[in-house]
Design a protein around this motif. Sequence first.
Motif, PDB file in Angstrom:
ATOM      1  N   GLN A 242     -10.891   1.346  -3.613  1.00  0.00           N
ATOM      2  CA  GLN A 242     -10.284   2.665  -3.727  1.00  0.00           C
ATOM      3  C   GLN A 242     -11.316   3.777  -3.895  1.00  0.00           C
ATOM      4  O   GLN A 242     -10.973   4.959  -3.865  1.00  0.00           O
ATOM      5  N   ARG A 243     -12.597   3.409  -4.083  1.00  0.00           N
ATOM      6  CA  ARG A 243     -13.621   4.409  -4.381  1.00  0.00           C
ATOM      7  C   ARG A 243     -13.776   5.480  -3.285  1.00  0.00           C
ATOM      8  O   ARG A 243     -14.010   6.652  -3.602  1.00  0.00           O
TER       9      ARG A 243
ATOM     10  N   ALA B 107     -11.810   7.173  -1.824  1.00  0.00           N
ATOM     11  CA  ALA B 107     -10.830   8.253  -1.948  1.00  0.00           C
ATOM     12  C   ALA B 107     -11.440   9.506  -2.571  1.00  0.00           C
ATOM     13  O   ALA B 107     -10.914  10.617  -2.388  1.00  0.00           O
TER      14      ALA B 107
ATOM     15  N   ALA C 222      -6.096   9.376   3.974  1.00  0.00           N
ATOM     16  CA  ALA C 222      -5.906   8.721   2.683  1.00  0.00           C
ATOM     17  C   ALA C 222      -4.754   7.715   2.745  1.00  0.00           C
ATOM     18  O   ALA C 222      -4.828   6.624   2.158  1.00  0.00           O
TER      19      ALA C 222
ATOM     20  N   PHE D 179      -5.329   3.981   1.257  1.00  0.00           N
ATOM     21  CA  PHE D 179      -5.188   3.929  -0.189  1.00  0.00           C
ATOM     22  C   PHE D 179      -3.714   3.842  -0.581  1.00  0.00           C
ATOM     23  O   PHE D 179      -2.820   3.990   0.245  1.00  0.00           O
ATOM     24  N   SER D 180      -3.492   3.630  -1.868  1.00  0.00           N
ATOM     25  CA  SER D 180      -2.143   3.392  -2.376  1.00  0.00           C
ATOM     26  C   SER D 180      -1.390   4.706  -2.611  1.00  0.00           C
ATOM     27  O   SER D 180      -1.967   5.795  -2.612  1.00  0.00           O
TER      28      SER D 180
ATOM     29  N   ARG E 196      -0.202   5.663  -5.364  1.00  0.00           N
ATOM     30  CA  ARG E 196      -0.672   6.276  -6.609  1.00  0.00           C
ATOM     31  C   ARG E 196      -1.784   7.281  -6.332  1.00  0.00           C
ATOM     32  O   ARG E 196      -1.804   8.379  -6.898  1.00  0.00           O
ATOM     33  N   ILE E 197      -2.706   6.935  -5.456  1.00  0.00           N
ATOM     34  CA  ILE E 197      -3.791   7.853  -5.119  1.00  0.00           C
ATOM     35  C   ILE E 197      -3.259   9.040  -4.334  1.00  0.00           C
ATOM     36  O   ILE E 197      -3.694  10.190  -4.536  1.00  0.00           O
TER      37      ILE E 197
ATOM     38  N   GLY F  47      -1.862  11.320  -6.742  1.00  0.00           N
ATOM     39  CA  GLY F  47      -2.932  11.937  -7.518  1.00  0.00           C
ATOM     40  C   GLY F  47      -3.667  13.023  -6.760  1.00  0.00           C
ATOM     41  O   GLY F  47      -4.210  13.959  -7.371  1.00  0.00           O
ATOM     42  N   LEU F  48      -3.686  12.931  -5.434  1.00  0.00           N
ATOM     43  CA  LEU F  48      -4.364  13.956  -4.627  1.00  0.00           C
ATOM     44  C   LEU F  48      -3.512  15.203  -4.406  1.00  0.00           C
ATOM     45  O   LEU F  48      -4.001  16.200  -3.865  1.00  0.00           O
TER      46      LEU F  48
END
Length: 382
Positions: A42-43, A45, A80, A84-85, A87-88, A91-92
Amino acid sequence: MLALVAIGNDPSRAQDLLLIALADLVLAGAGWLLPWRRWPPQRPAVLALPGFAVLGFSTWAFGGVATGTGPFLVLLYTWAALHFSRRILLGLLAPAALAYVVPLVVTHQPPAVLGSALVLLPVALAIALLIEAQARHLRDDRERLARIERWRAAMIGTLAHDIRSPLATVQMTLEELQDGATGHTARMLTAALRQTMRIDRLATGLLDLNRIDTSGHLHLDRRPTPARLAVLEALSYVSSAEVQIEIPHDLTICVDPERFEQIIVNLVGNALRYGLPPVTVTISSAENVDRLEVRDHGPGVPEELRPRLFTRFGVGDPRGVGLGLWIVRELARAHGGEARYEPAHPGTRMIVTFPVIAPGSLTPAGRSSAQRVVDEGTGDVA
Protein backbone atom coordinates in the motif's frame (compact mmCIF):
# COMPACT_ATOMS: atom_id res chain seq x y z
CA MET A 1 4.80 17.28 -21.48
CA LEU A 2 1.38 18.93 -21.48
CA ALA A 3 2.69 21.69 -19.20
CA LEU A 4 5.59 22.38 -21.57
CA VAL A 5 3.28 22.42 -24.59
CA ALA A 6 1.00 24.88 -22.77
CA ILE A 7 3.84 27.40 -22.56
CA GLY A 8 3.44 28.01 -26.28
CA ASN A 9 -0.23 28.85 -25.77
CA ASP A 10 0.30 31.06 -22.71
CA PRO A 11 3.90 32.39 -22.49
CA SER A 12 2.94 34.72 -19.63
CA ARG A 13 2.68 31.70 -17.33
CA ALA A 14 5.89 30.06 -18.49
CA GLN A 15 7.45 30.10 -15.01
CA ASP A 16 4.46 28.40 -13.36
CA LEU A 17 4.18 25.84 -16.16
CA LEU A 18 7.88 25.01 -15.91
CA LEU A 19 7.45 24.50 -12.16
CA ILE A 20 4.48 22.19 -12.78
CA ALA A 21 6.44 20.20 -15.38
CA LEU A 22 9.38 19.88 -12.99
CA ALA A 23 7.13 18.70 -10.15
CA ASP A 24 5.52 16.11 -12.45
CA LEU A 25 8.96 14.92 -13.54
CA VAL A 26 10.10 14.49 -9.93
CA LEU A 27 6.93 12.52 -9.14
CA ALA A 28 7.43 10.32 -12.18
CA GLY A 29 11.03 9.70 -11.15
CA ALA A 30 9.96 8.74 -7.65
CA GLY A 31 7.35 6.35 -9.00
CA TRP A 32 9.86 4.78 -11.36
CA LEU A 33 13.04 4.62 -9.28
CA LEU A 34 12.10 4.05 -5.64
CA PRO A 35 12.26 0.38 -4.49
CA TRP A 36 8.54 0.00 -3.92
CA ARG A 37 8.67 -3.83 -4.00
CA ARG A 38 10.68 -3.82 -0.76
CA TRP A 39 7.94 -1.98 1.10
CA PRO A 40 4.32 -2.82 1.98
CA PRO A 41 2.08 -3.00 -1.11
CA GLN A 42 0.00 0.00 0.00
CA ARG A 43 3.03 2.30 0.31
CA PRO A 44 2.92 3.74 -3.27
CA ALA A 45 -0.40 5.37 -2.39
CA VAL A 46 1.62 8.20 -0.80
CA LEU A 47 2.41 9.39 -4.34
CA ALA A 48 -1.20 10.58 -4.57
CA LEU A 49 -0.55 13.29 -1.94
CA PRO A 50 2.09 15.24 -3.90
CA GLY A 51 0.03 14.54 -6.99
CA PHE A 52 -2.94 16.37 -5.46
CA ALA A 53 -0.60 19.16 -4.38
CA VAL A 54 0.57 19.65 -7.97
CA LEU A 55 -3.05 19.75 -9.15
CA GLY A 56 -3.91 22.35 -6.49
CA PHE A 57 -0.96 24.52 -7.48
CA SER A 58 -1.98 24.22 -11.14
CA THR A 59 -5.50 25.44 -10.35
CA TRP A 60 -4.11 28.38 -8.38
CA ALA A 61 -1.53 29.22 -11.09
CA PHE A 62 -4.31 29.49 -13.65
CA GLY A 63 -6.34 31.86 -11.52
CA GLY A 64 -8.74 29.32 -10.09
CA VAL A 65 -9.70 27.70 -13.39
CA ALA A 66 -10.14 24.01 -12.55
CA THR A 67 -11.32 22.76 -15.94
CA GLY A 68 -7.77 21.64 -16.77
CA THR A 69 -7.05 19.96 -13.43
CA GLY A 70 -10.38 18.25 -12.70
CA PRO A 71 -9.82 15.39 -15.20
CA PHE A 72 -6.39 14.72 -13.70
CA LEU A 73 -7.91 14.50 -10.24
CA VAL A 74 -10.26 11.78 -11.54
CA LEU A 75 -7.29 10.09 -13.22
CA LEU A 76 -5.35 10.02 -9.93
CA TYR A 77 -8.34 8.45 -8.21
CA THR A 78 -8.63 5.88 -10.98
CA TRP A 79 -4.96 4.92 -10.56
CA ALA A 80 -5.47 4.54 -6.82
CA ALA A 81 -8.57 2.39 -7.36
CA LEU A 82 -6.69 -0.06 -9.57
CA HIS A 83 -4.07 -0.78 -6.91
CA PHE A 84 -5.33 0.05 -3.42
CA SER A 85 -8.19 -0.71 -1.05
CA ARG A 86 -11.40 1.20 -0.41
CA ARG A 87 -9.98 2.37 2.91
CA ILE A 88 -7.20 4.24 1.12
CA LEU A 89 -9.64 5.68 -1.43
CA LEU A 90 -11.76 7.09 1.38
CA GLY A 91 -8.63 8.38 3.11
CA LEU A 92 -7.62 10.26 -0.05
CA LEU A 93 -10.94 12.10 -0.18
CA ALA A 94 -9.83 14.82 2.24
CA PRO A 95 -6.54 15.73 0.44
CA ALA A 96 -8.37 15.59 -2.91
CA ALA A 97 -11.02 18.00 -1.61
CA LEU A 98 -8.36 20.36 -0.25
CA ALA A 99 -6.43 20.27 -3.54
CA TYR A 100 -9.60 21.17 -5.42
CA VAL A 101 -11.32 23.64 -3.09
CA VAL A 102 -8.45 25.61 -1.49
CA PRO A 103 -7.18 27.14 -4.79
CA LEU A 104 -10.76 28.17 -5.61
CA VAL A 105 -11.14 29.90 -2.23
CA VAL A 106 -7.74 31.59 -2.46
CA THR A 107 -8.54 32.97 -5.91
CA HIS A 108 -11.96 34.21 -4.68
CA GLN A 109 -14.13 32.12 -6.99
CA PRO A 110 -17.91 32.60 -6.77
CA PRO A 111 -20.07 30.12 -4.85
CA ALA A 112 -21.23 28.47 -8.08
CA VAL A 113 -17.64 27.49 -8.92
CA LEU A 114 -16.97 26.33 -5.35
CA GLY A 115 -20.10 24.22 -5.57
CA SER A 116 -18.61 22.24 -8.44
CA ALA A 117 -16.60 20.32 -5.81
CA LEU A 118 -19.90 18.83 -4.60
CA VAL A 119 -20.31 17.25 -8.03
CA LEU A 120 -16.76 16.37 -9.08
CA LEU A 121 -15.47 14.81 -5.85
CA PRO A 122 -18.41 12.41 -5.27
CA VAL A 123 -18.29 11.40 -8.94
CA ALA A 124 -14.54 10.76 -8.75
CA LEU A 125 -14.98 8.73 -5.56
CA ALA A 126 -17.89 6.72 -7.01
CA ILE A 127 -15.91 5.88 -10.14
CA ALA A 128 -12.94 4.88 -8.00
CA LEU A 129 -15.06 2.63 -5.77
CA LEU A 130 -16.56 0.88 -8.81
CA ILE A 131 -13.12 0.30 -10.32
CA GLU A 132 -11.74 -0.91 -6.98
CA ALA A 133 -14.58 -3.43 -6.63
CA GLN A 134 -13.97 -4.84 -10.10
CA ALA A 135 -10.20 -4.95 -9.59
CA ARG A 136 -10.68 -6.73 -6.27
CA HIS A 137 -12.95 -9.33 -7.85
CA LEU A 138 -10.40 -9.91 -10.62
CA ARG A 139 -7.59 -10.33 -8.09
CA ASP A 140 -9.70 -12.79 -6.06
CA ASP A 141 -10.53 -14.77 -9.20
CA ARG A 142 -6.88 -14.83 -10.22
CA GLU A 143 -5.80 -16.11 -6.81
CA ARG A 144 -8.53 -18.75 -6.86
CA LEU A 145 -7.49 -19.92 -10.33
CA ALA A 146 -3.86 -20.00 -9.24
CA ARG A 147 -4.78 -22.28 -6.31
CA ILE A 148 -6.80 -24.54 -8.61
CA GLU A 149 -3.91 -24.66 -11.09
CA ARG A 150 -1.45 -25.64 -8.37
CA TRP A 151 -3.71 -28.48 -7.26
CA ARG A 152 -4.29 -29.57 -10.85
CA ALA A 153 -0.58 -29.63 -11.62
CA ALA A 154 0.17 -31.60 -8.46
CA MET A 155 -2.59 -34.12 -9.19
CA ILE A 156 -1.53 -34.63 -12.81
CA GLY A 157 2.12 -35.06 -11.89
CA THR A 158 1.33 -37.49 -9.07
CA LEU A 159 -1.14 -39.47 -11.19
CA ALA A 160 1.22 -39.80 -14.14
CA HIS A 161 4.17 -40.87 -12.00
CA ASP A 162 2.13 -43.30 -9.89
CA ILE A 163 0.67 -44.95 -12.99
CA ARG A 164 3.98 -45.64 -14.68
CA SER A 165 5.60 -47.62 -11.84
CA PRO A 166 3.00 -50.43 -11.54
CA LEU A 167 2.44 -50.29 -15.29
CA ALA A 168 6.05 -51.27 -15.93
CA THR A 169 5.54 -54.40 -13.79
CA VAL A 170 2.34 -55.27 -15.64
CA GLN A 171 4.02 -54.81 -19.01
CA MET A 172 7.00 -56.99 -18.04
CA THR A 173 4.67 -59.73 -16.79
CA LEU A 174 2.64 -59.67 -20.00
CA GLU A 175 5.79 -59.87 -22.11
CA GLU A 176 6.97 -62.96 -20.18
CA LEU A 177 3.59 -64.64 -20.55
CA GLN A 178 3.57 -63.81 -24.26
CA ASP A 179 6.82 -65.74 -24.86
CA GLY A 180 5.14 -69.12 -24.42
CA ALA A 181 1.62 -68.24 -25.50
CA THR A 182 -0.08 -69.40 -28.69
CA GLY A 183 -3.37 -68.95 -30.49
CA HIS A 184 -6.11 -66.95 -28.82
CA THR A 185 -4.08 -66.44 -25.65
CA ALA A 186 -1.23 -64.87 -27.63
CA ARG A 187 -3.64 -62.53 -29.37
CA MET A 188 -5.17 -61.46 -26.06
CA LEU A 189 -1.73 -60.81 -24.55
CA THR A 190 -0.73 -58.79 -27.60
CA ALA A 191 -3.87 -56.67 -27.24
CA ALA A 192 -3.17 -56.21 -23.53
CA LEU A 193 0.39 -55.11 -24.26
CA ARG A 194 -0.86 -52.57 -26.77
CA GLN A 195 -3.17 -51.14 -24.12
CA THR A 196 -0.38 -50.93 -21.52
CA MET A 197 1.82 -49.08 -24.01
CA ARG A 198 -1.07 -46.73 -24.74
CA ILE A 199 -1.54 -46.05 -21.01
CA ASP A 200 2.18 -45.36 -20.76
CA ARG A 201 1.93 -42.85 -23.61
CA LEU A 202 -1.07 -41.24 -21.90
CA ALA A 203 0.90 -40.88 -18.67
CA THR A 204 3.87 -39.41 -20.52
CA GLY A 205 1.57 -37.00 -22.32
CA LEU A 206 0.14 -35.84 -19.00
CA LEU A 207 3.67 -35.30 -17.68
CA ASP A 208 4.55 -33.27 -20.75
CA LEU A 209 1.37 -31.25 -20.32
CA ASN A 210 2.20 -30.57 -16.68
CA ARG A 211 5.84 -29.67 -17.26
CA ILE A 212 5.14 -27.35 -20.19
CA ASP A 213 2.36 -25.61 -18.24
CA THR A 214 4.58 -25.16 -15.19
CA SER A 215 7.76 -23.92 -16.86
CA GLY A 216 6.31 -22.24 -19.94
CA HIS A 217 9.21 -23.51 -22.04
CA LEU A 218 11.46 -26.51 -22.58
CA HIS A 219 15.20 -26.84 -22.23
CA LEU A 220 16.47 -28.87 -25.18
CA ASP A 221 19.57 -30.92 -25.88
CA ARG A 222 20.00 -29.82 -29.49
CA ARG A 223 22.75 -31.38 -31.56
CA PRO A 224 23.40 -32.37 -35.19
CA THR A 225 21.31 -35.47 -35.88
CA PRO A 226 21.14 -37.68 -39.02
CA ALA A 227 17.55 -37.07 -40.11
CA ARG A 228 16.88 -40.40 -41.82
CA LEU A 229 18.31 -42.47 -38.97
CA ALA A 230 16.35 -40.48 -36.37
CA VAL A 231 13.09 -41.08 -38.23
CA LEU A 232 13.79 -44.81 -38.63
CA GLU A 233 14.47 -45.14 -34.90
CA ALA A 234 11.27 -43.28 -34.06
CA LEU A 235 9.23 -45.49 -36.40
CA SER A 236 10.28 -48.56 -34.45
CA TYR A 237 7.72 -47.50 -31.83
CA VAL A 238 4.77 -47.52 -34.25
CA SER A 239 3.36 -49.86 -36.89
CA SER A 240 5.55 -48.60 -39.68
CA ALA A 241 4.81 -51.17 -42.40
CA GLU A 242 2.69 -48.64 -44.30
CA VAL A 243 5.05 -45.69 -43.78
CA GLN A 244 7.26 -44.41 -46.59
CA ILE A 245 10.36 -42.27 -45.97
CA GLU A 246 11.55 -39.61 -48.38
CA ILE A 247 14.62 -38.21 -46.64
CA PRO A 248 18.08 -37.69 -48.16
CA HIS A 249 20.65 -40.07 -46.68
CA ASP A 250 23.10 -37.25 -45.96
CA LEU A 251 20.64 -34.76 -44.43
CA THR A 252 21.52 -33.62 -40.90
CA ILE A 253 19.20 -31.57 -38.73
CA CYS A 254 19.93 -29.76 -35.46
CA VAL A 255 17.29 -30.96 -32.99
CA ASP A 256 16.87 -32.57 -29.61
CA PRO A 257 16.80 -36.26 -30.70
CA GLU A 258 14.40 -37.40 -27.99
CA ARG A 259 11.95 -34.56 -28.59
CA PHE A 260 12.23 -35.04 -32.34
CA GLU A 261 11.41 -38.72 -31.85
CA GLN A 262 8.37 -37.69 -29.83
CA ILE A 263 7.19 -35.44 -32.67
CA ILE A 264 7.59 -38.24 -35.23
CA VAL A 265 5.77 -40.81 -33.09
CA ASN A 266 2.87 -38.46 -32.43
CA LEU A 267 2.44 -37.35 -36.04
CA VAL A 268 2.87 -40.79 -37.60
CA GLY A 269 0.64 -42.34 -34.96
CA ASN A 270 -2.06 -39.80 -35.79
CA ALA A 271 -1.70 -40.45 -39.50
CA LEU A 272 -2.00 -44.23 -39.07
CA ARG A 273 -4.88 -43.93 -36.65
CA TYR A 274 -7.05 -41.33 -38.36
CA GLY A 275 -5.85 -41.39 -41.98
CA LEU A 276 -5.27 -43.98 -44.67
CA PRO A 277 -2.04 -45.42 -46.08
CA PRO A 278 0.37 -44.74 -47.43
CA VAL A 279 1.82 -42.42 -44.81
CA THR A 280 4.80 -40.45 -46.07
CA VAL A 281 7.48 -38.80 -43.92
CA THR A 282 9.49 -36.15 -45.74
CA ILE A 283 12.25 -33.87 -44.49
CA SER A 284 13.78 -31.13 -46.61
CA SER A 285 15.98 -28.12 -45.96
CA ALA A 286 15.64 -24.71 -47.60
CA GLU A 287 16.10 -21.04 -46.66
CA ASN A 288 17.60 -21.82 -43.23
CA VAL A 289 14.61 -23.94 -42.25
CA ASP A 290 14.34 -27.73 -41.94
CA ARG A 291 10.83 -28.84 -42.89
CA LEU A 292 9.27 -32.07 -41.60
CA GLU A 293 6.12 -33.23 -43.35
CA VAL A 294 3.94 -36.20 -42.37
CA ARG A 295 1.19 -36.92 -44.89
CA ASP A 296 -1.55 -39.52 -45.03
CA HIS A 297 -4.13 -40.21 -47.72
CA GLY A 298 -7.25 -40.33 -45.59
CA PRO A 299 -10.36 -38.14 -45.51
CA GLY A 300 -8.52 -35.18 -43.97
CA VAL A 301 -9.48 -33.06 -40.98
CA PRO A 302 -13.07 -31.73 -40.88
CA GLU A 303 -13.30 -27.97 -41.27
CA GLU A 304 -14.87 -27.47 -37.85
CA LEU A 305 -11.97 -29.23 -36.07
CA ARG A 306 -9.10 -27.39 -37.73
CA PRO A 307 -9.05 -24.33 -35.42
CA ARG A 308 -8.68 -26.66 -32.41
CA LEU A 309 -6.12 -29.08 -33.85
CA PHE A 310 -3.14 -27.90 -31.82
CA THR A 311 -4.99 -27.00 -28.62
CA ARG A 312 -5.03 -28.99 -25.43
CA PHE A 313 -7.78 -31.63 -25.41
CA GLY A 314 -9.08 -29.96 -28.57
CA VAL A 315 -9.84 -33.01 -30.73
CA GLY A 316 -9.58 -35.94 -28.35
CA ASP A 317 -11.83 -38.97 -28.84
CA PRO A 318 -12.17 -42.43 -27.21
CA ARG A 319 -8.85 -43.38 -28.83
CA GLY A 320 -6.86 -40.54 -27.25
CA VAL A 321 -7.01 -37.51 -24.97
CA GLY A 322 -6.16 -34.77 -27.46
CA LEU A 323 -2.70 -33.90 -26.16
CA GLY A 324 -0.49 -35.16 -28.97
CA LEU A 325 -0.74 -32.31 -31.44
CA TRP A 326 -0.56 -29.72 -28.68
CA ILE A 327 2.67 -31.33 -27.45
CA VAL A 328 3.99 -31.39 -31.04
CA ARG A 329 3.35 -27.66 -31.35
CA GLU A 330 5.03 -26.92 -28.01
CA LEU A 331 8.06 -29.02 -28.91
CA ALA A 332 8.29 -27.28 -32.29
CA ARG A 333 8.13 -23.86 -30.63
CA ALA A 334 10.78 -24.91 -28.11
CA HIS A 335 13.03 -25.53 -31.13
CA GLY A 336 12.19 -22.07 -32.46
CA GLY A 337 9.87 -23.44 -35.14
CA GLU A 338 6.16 -24.01 -35.60
CA ALA A 339 3.63 -26.75 -36.35
CA ARG A 340 0.70 -26.39 -38.72
CA TYR A 341 -1.88 -28.32 -40.72
CA GLU A 342 -2.43 -28.26 -44.47
CA PRO A 343 -5.04 -30.19 -46.49
CA ALA A 344 -3.38 -32.61 -48.92
CA HIS A 345 -6.23 -33.53 -51.34
CA PRO A 346 -6.59 -36.32 -50.43
CA GLY A 347 -5.43 -36.60 -46.88
CA THR A 348 -3.77 -34.56 -44.20
CA ARG A 349 -0.39 -32.89 -44.23
CA MET A 350 1.17 -32.02 -40.86
CA ILE A 351 4.19 -29.73 -41.15
CA VAL A 352 6.77 -28.92 -38.49
CA THR A 353 9.58 -26.45 -39.13
CA PHE A 354 12.92 -26.18 -37.35
CA PRO A 355 15.31 -23.26 -37.86
CA VAL A 356 18.71 -24.35 -39.11
CA ILE A 357 21.44 -23.79 -36.51
CA ALA A 358 25.10 -24.17 -37.33
CA PRO A 359 26.75 -26.76 -35.06
CA GLY A 360 29.42 -24.26 -34.01
CA SER A 361 26.78 -21.87 -32.63
CA LEU A 362 25.59 -24.35 -30.01
CA THR A 363 27.07 -23.54 -26.61
CA PRO A 364 27.87 -26.23 -24.04
CA ALA A 365 24.91 -25.02 -21.98
CA GLY A 366 22.67 -25.39 -25.00
CA ARG A 367 23.79 -29.00 -25.41
CA SER A 368 23.39 -29.89 -21.75
CA SER A 369 20.83 -32.60 -21.11
CA ALA A 370 20.74 -32.03 -17.35
CA GLN A 371 18.10 -29.30 -17.58
CA ARG A 372 15.43 -31.14 -19.50
CA VAL A 373 12.03 -30.43 -18.02
CA VAL A 374 10.04 -33.04 -19.92
CA ASP A 375 10.21 -36.65 -18.78
CA GLU A 376 11.28 -39.53 -20.99
CA GLY A 377 8.62 -40.83 -23.34
CA THR A 378 6.81 -40.23 -26.56
CA GLY A 379 3.56 -38.62 -25.52
CA ASP A 380 0.02 -39.60 -26.42
CA VAL A 381 -1.30 -38.98 -29.90
CA ALA A 382 -4.28 -36.72 -30.37
